[in-house]
Design a protein around this motif. Structure first.
Motif, PDB file in Angstrom:
ATOM      1  N   HIS A 108       0.816  -1.213   0.000  1.00 40.46           N
ATOM      2  CA  HIS A 108       0.000   0.000   0.000  1.00 40.46           C
ATOM      3  C   HIS A 108       0.854   1.269   0.000  1.00 40.46           C
ATOM      4  O   HIS A 108       0.394   2.336  -0.413  1.00 40.46           O
ATOM      5  CB  HIS A 108      -0.921  -0.019   1.225  1.00 40.46           C
ATOM      6  CG  HIS A 108      -1.894   1.117   1.299  1.00 40.46           C
ATOM      7  ND1 HIS A 108      -2.997   1.198   0.481  1.00 40.46           N
ATOM      8  CD2 HIS A 108      -1.931   2.226   2.095  1.00 40.46           C
ATOM      9  CE1 HIS A 108      -3.683   2.299   0.754  1.00 40.46           C
ATOM     10  NE2 HIS A 108      -3.047   2.941   1.727  1.00 40.46           N
ATOM     11  N   ALA A 127     -12.508  -2.389   5.959  1.00 45.61           N
ATOM     12  CA  ALA A 127     -12.333  -1.069   5.342  1.00 45.61           C
ATOM     13  C   ALA A 127     -11.045  -1.016   4.532  1.00 45.61           C
ATOM     14  O   ALA A 127     -11.009  -0.418   3.442  1.00 45.61           O
ATOM     15  CB  ALA A 127     -12.341   0.009   6.423  1.00 45.61           C
ATOM     16  N   ALA A 130     -11.576  -3.209   1.246  1.00 47.09           N
ATOM     17  CA  ALA A 130     -12.780  -3.012   0.436  1.00 47.09           C
ATOM     18  C   ALA A 130     -12.496  -2.700  -1.025  1.00 47.09           C
ATOM     19  O   ALA A 130     -13.064  -3.329  -1.928  1.00 47.09           O
ATOM     20  CB  ALA A 130     -13.633  -1.904   1.061  1.00 47.09           C
ATOM     21  N   ASP A 131     -11.626  -1.739  -1.307  1.00 48.05           N
ATOM     22  CA  ASP A 131     -11.400  -1.294  -2.682  1.00 48.05           C
ATOM     23  C   ASP A 131     -10.166  -1.911  -3.330  1.00 48.05           C
ATOM     24  O   ASP A 131      -9.810  -1.540  -4.456  1.00 48.05           O
ATOM     25  CB  ASP A 131     -11.259   0.237  -2.722  1.00 48.05           C
ATOM     26  CG  ASP A 131     -12.540   0.940  -2.296  1.00 48.05           C
ATOM     27  OD1 ASP A 131     -13.623   0.377  -2.540  1.00 48.05           O
ATOM     28  OD2 ASP A 131     -12.449   2.036  -1.708  1.00 48.05           O
ATOM     29  N   LYS A 132      -9.510  -2.830  -2.650  1.00 43.16           N
ATOM     30  CA  LYS A 132      -8.316  -3.448  -3.222  1.00 43.16           C
ATOM     31  C   LYS A 132      -8.713  -4.364  -4.377  1.00 43.16           C
ATOM     32  O   LYS A 132      -9.665  -5.142  -4.269  1.00 43.16           O
ATOM     33  CB  LYS A 132      -7.563  -4.265  -2.157  1.00 43.16           C
ATOM     34  CG  LYS A 132      -6.995  -3.427  -1.021  1.00 43.16           C
ATOM     35  CD  LYS A 132      -5.839  -2.567  -1.500  1.00 43.16           C
ATOM     36  CE  LYS A 132      -5.139  -1.859  -0.350  1.00 43.16           C
ATOM     37  NZ  LYS A 132      -5.990  -0.865   0.321  1.00 43.16           N
ATOM     38  N   PRO A 133      -7.998  -4.280  -5.516  1.00 37.46           N
ATOM     39  CA  PRO A 133      -8.320  -5.176  -6.630  1.00 37.46           C
ATOM     40  C   PRO A 133      -8.054  -6.625  -6.269  1.00 37.46           C
ATOM     41  O   PRO A 133      -7.239  -6.925  -5.384  1.00 37.46           O
ATOM     42  CB  PRO A 133      -7.388  -4.698  -7.752  1.00 37.46           C
ATOM     43  CG  PRO A 133      -6.275  -3.998  -7.043  1.00 37.46           C
ATOM     44  CD  PRO A 133      -6.859  -3.399  -5.800  1.00 37.46           C
ATOM     45  N   ARG A 149     -13.337 -11.035 -12.193  1.00 40.92           N
ATOM     46  CA  ARG A 149     -13.884  -9.823 -12.820  1.00 40.92           C
ATOM     47  C   ARG A 149     -15.018 -10.159 -13.779  1.00 40.92           C
ATOM     48  O   ARG A 149     -15.968  -9.375 -13.931  1.00 40.92           O
ATOM     49  CB  ARG A 149     -12.770  -9.061 -13.541  1.00 40.92           C
ATOM     50  CG  ARG A 149     -11.862  -8.276 -12.593  1.00 40.92           C
ATOM     51  CD  ARG A 149     -11.027  -7.256 -13.352  1.00 40.92           C
ATOM     52  NE  ARG A 149     -10.090  -7.900 -14.276  1.00 40.92           N
ATOM     53  CZ  ARG A 149      -8.859  -8.270 -13.951  1.00 40.92           C
ATOM     54  NH1 ARG A 149      -8.416  -8.075 -12.725  1.00 40.92           N
ATOM     55  NH2 ARG A 149      -8.073  -8.842 -14.846  1.00 40.92           N
ATOM     56  N   THR A 155     -13.113  -6.513  -6.854  1.00 44.86           N
ATOM     57  CA  THR A 155     -12.467  -5.993  -5.655  1.00 44.86           C
ATOM     58  C   THR A 155     -12.647  -6.970  -4.500  1.00 44.86           C
ATOM     59  O   THR A 155     -13.557  -7.805  -4.497  1.00 44.86           O
ATOM     60  CB  THR A 155     -13.053  -4.632  -5.240  1.00 44.86           C
ATOM     61  OG1 THR A 155     -14.427  -4.815  -4.859  1.00 44.86           O
ATOM     62  CG2 THR A 155     -12.967  -3.624  -6.378  1.00 44.86           C
ATOM     63  N   GLY A 157     -13.714  -6.273  -1.565  1.00 41.99           N
ATOM     64  CA  GLY A 157     -14.996  -6.036  -0.906  1.00 41.99           C
ATOM     65  C   GLY A 157     -16.129  -6.797  -1.569  1.00 41.99           C
ATOM     66  O   GLY A 157     -16.981  -7.385  -0.885  1.00 41.99           O
ATOM     67  N   ARG A 158     -16.145  -6.798  -2.902  1.00 46.77           N
ATOM     68  CA  ARG A 158     -17.200  -7.525  -3.604  1.00 46.77           C
ATOM     69  C   ARG A 158     -17.049  -9.035  -3.443  1.00 46.77           C
ATOM     70  O   ARG A 158     -18.044  -9.757  -3.335  1.00 46.77           O
ATOM     71  CB  ARG A 158     -17.183  -7.146  -5.089  1.00 46.77           C
ATOM     72  CG  ARG A 158     -17.636  -5.714  -5.345  1.00 46.77           C
ATOM     73  CD  ARG A 158     -17.798  -5.439  -6.832  1.00 46.77           C
ATOM     74  NE  ARG A 158     -18.317  -4.108  -7.054  1.00 46.77           N
ATOM     75  CZ  ARG A 158     -18.664  -3.638  -8.257  1.00 46.77           C
ATOM     76  NH1 ARG A 158     -18.519  -4.405  -9.330  1.00 46.77           N
ATOM     77  NH2 ARG A 158     -19.133  -2.418  -8.379  1.00 46.77           N
TER      78      ARG A 158
END
Length: 344
Positions: A108, A127, A130-133, A149, A155, A157-158
Motif C-alpha cells: 500500500h 475497510a 474493500a477497494d483493493k483489486p 472480474r 475488488t 470487498g465484492r
C-alpha cells in the motif's frame, strides 16, 4: 485467522534516491549485496524471520513486543531507524495481524518509506480491503483475477460480500473458499523462519552508457542462456527470475517475477527476462549494467514435466541438451543462441 493483535511485519528494504521514470519520494529496492545484512538486522529484533527475496521479509514480533516493551508499530519504526543508521537503507513496512494483510499494507505504500498499520478489528480489516483489486490478494494470480472480474467481483470487498455459491461456481469449491477467506483478511499461514532460498546470478557490464534496447535485449539473452546452462548442469530449476538494471547515476531498479513453472529451459528464462525489461519502459535510460538472478531454486528432478503436444518444443529441448554436451566438451563458446553478446 486474523485477530485483534498486530504481530506480523512485512518489511521491504529500500535504497534512497530516484531512478529514471521514478516519481519524487519513491525509493528503489535495496542492493542485493546488502540483503543478508538487512536480514540479520531483523534477526536482532526477532528470531521468527521469513526471507522474501530479493528485498523483503516477514517477521513475527509477538515475543519481541514483550522483550522490547514496544507494540508492533513502534518496533517497525525501530527497524527503520536501525536500517538507516547501520546500512543507509530505509524501509516500507506493513503491520498487521497476519502475513496476507502485512504484505498488502507494505504494498500500500507504493515503494515509499514509512509504516502502514492495519488494525486487527474486523471493521478495520474490511475497510482496508474493500477497494483493493482482486489481484492484490496474495495468492490470487492474473487468471483467477480475470475470472472473478467476469463475474463482477473485481475488488476484495465484492468478493467478501459474494454468496459462497457464486464463488464456487466461478472458481470451484476449494478455491472459492480460499479466495473468500483472503478477501475477508483471513490467512492462517504462519511466518516460517528460514534462510533465503538459494539463487544463481549473472551480470553484464556495458563499456559505456547503453541506450539501445536491442543491445540490452542481447545482453539479457546472453545472461539467461548462461543461467540456464548453469542450472541444468547443477540439476536445478528456478521458480522466479529477478532483473536488476543499474544506471549511470549509480541508482538501480530491481524487479522479480515468478515463472509459470520451475524451469532451467533457456527460452523460458529469456521470455521472462524480456518481459521484465520491457515492463520498465527504459526508452532513454542510460544503462550501465544488467544482472539476472534465478531465484528460489529447487531440484529439477522433483519438478513434474508438463506434457507438450508441440513437436517443436521437444526439438528445442533436445537441441539444448546437445548444446550443453558440446559446451562441456569443447568449452562455453562452443554453442549458444544466435544474437548473444560475446561476453557477459
Amino acid at each position: 485467522m486474523s485477530g485483534t493483535a498486530t504481530d506480523v511485519l512485512c518489511v521491504r528494504f529500500l535504497s534512497s534516491g530516484p531512478f529514471p521514470g521514478q516519481f519524487s519520494g519513491q525509493s528503489r529496492g535495496a542492493e542485493p549485496e546488502h540483503y543478508p545484512a538487512l536480514l540479520r538486522l531483523l534477526h536482532d529484533v526477532t528470531p521468527v524471520v521469513q526471507p522474501l527475496p530479493p528485498d523483503g521479509a516477514l517477521a513475527d514480533v509477538r515475543g519481541a513486543r514483550r522483550y522490547f516493551g514496544l507494540d508492533a508499530v513502534r518496533l517497525a519504526r525501530l527497524i527503520r531507524v536501525r536500517a538507516l543508521a547501520l546500512h543507509g537503507t530505509d524501509c516500507a513496512i506493513g503491520v498487521a495481524a497476519n502475513p496476507l494483510l502485512a504484505r498488502m499494507a507494505a504494498a500500500h505504500r507504493h515503494g515509499r518509506p514509512g509504516v502502514t498499520a492495519v488494525p486487527g478489528t474486523p471493521a478495520a480489516i474490511a475497510a482496508f480491503l474493500a477497494d483493493k483489486p482482486a489481484e492484490a490478494l496474495h495468492g490470487v494470480g492474473p487468471a483467477t483475477a480475470r475470472t472473478l472480474r467476469s463475474f463482477g467481483l473485481g475488488t476484495a470487498g465484492r468478493i467478501a460480500a459474494a454468496p459462497p455459491a457464486t464463488l464456487q461456481r466461478a472458481l470451484g469449491a476449494a478455491q472459492g473458499r480460499r479466495v473468500r477467506d483472503l478477501a475477508r483478511g483471513i490467512d492462517p499461514t504462519p511466518v516460517v523462519p528460514g534462510a533465503p532460498p538459494r539463487s544463481v546470478s549473472a551480470e553484464h557490464r556495458f563499456g559505456h552508457d547503453e541506450l539501445d534496447p536491442d543491445t540490452r535485449r542481447r545482453a539479457l539473452l546472453t545472461l539467461a542462456d548462461d543461467l540456464g546452462y548453469r542450472l541444468r548442469g547443477e540439476g536445478q530449476a528456478a521458480r522466479a527470475l529477478t532483473l536488476t538494471v543499474r544506471y549511470a547515476d549509480r541508482s538501480a531498479t530491481t524487479r522479480t517475477r515468478a515463472l509459470p513453472e520451475p524451469t532451467a529451459h533457456t527460452p523460458a528464462l529469456v521470455r521472462l527476462a524480456y518481459a521484465l525489461h520491457d515492463a520498465l519502459a527504459l526508452q532513454r535510460a542510460r544503462v550501465r549494467a544488467l544482472s539476472l538472478r534465478a531465484e528460489d531454486l529447487t531440484d529439477a528432478g522433483s519438478v513434474p514435466r508438463q506434457l507438450s503436444l508441440d513437436p517443436a518444443e521437444d526439438r528445442r529441448r533436445r537441441a539444448e541438451a546437445a548444446a550443453d554436451r558440446a559446451r562441456r566438451r569443447f568449452g562455453r563458446g562452443a554453442a549458444g543462441p544466435a544474437g548473444q553478446l560475446d561476453a557477459a
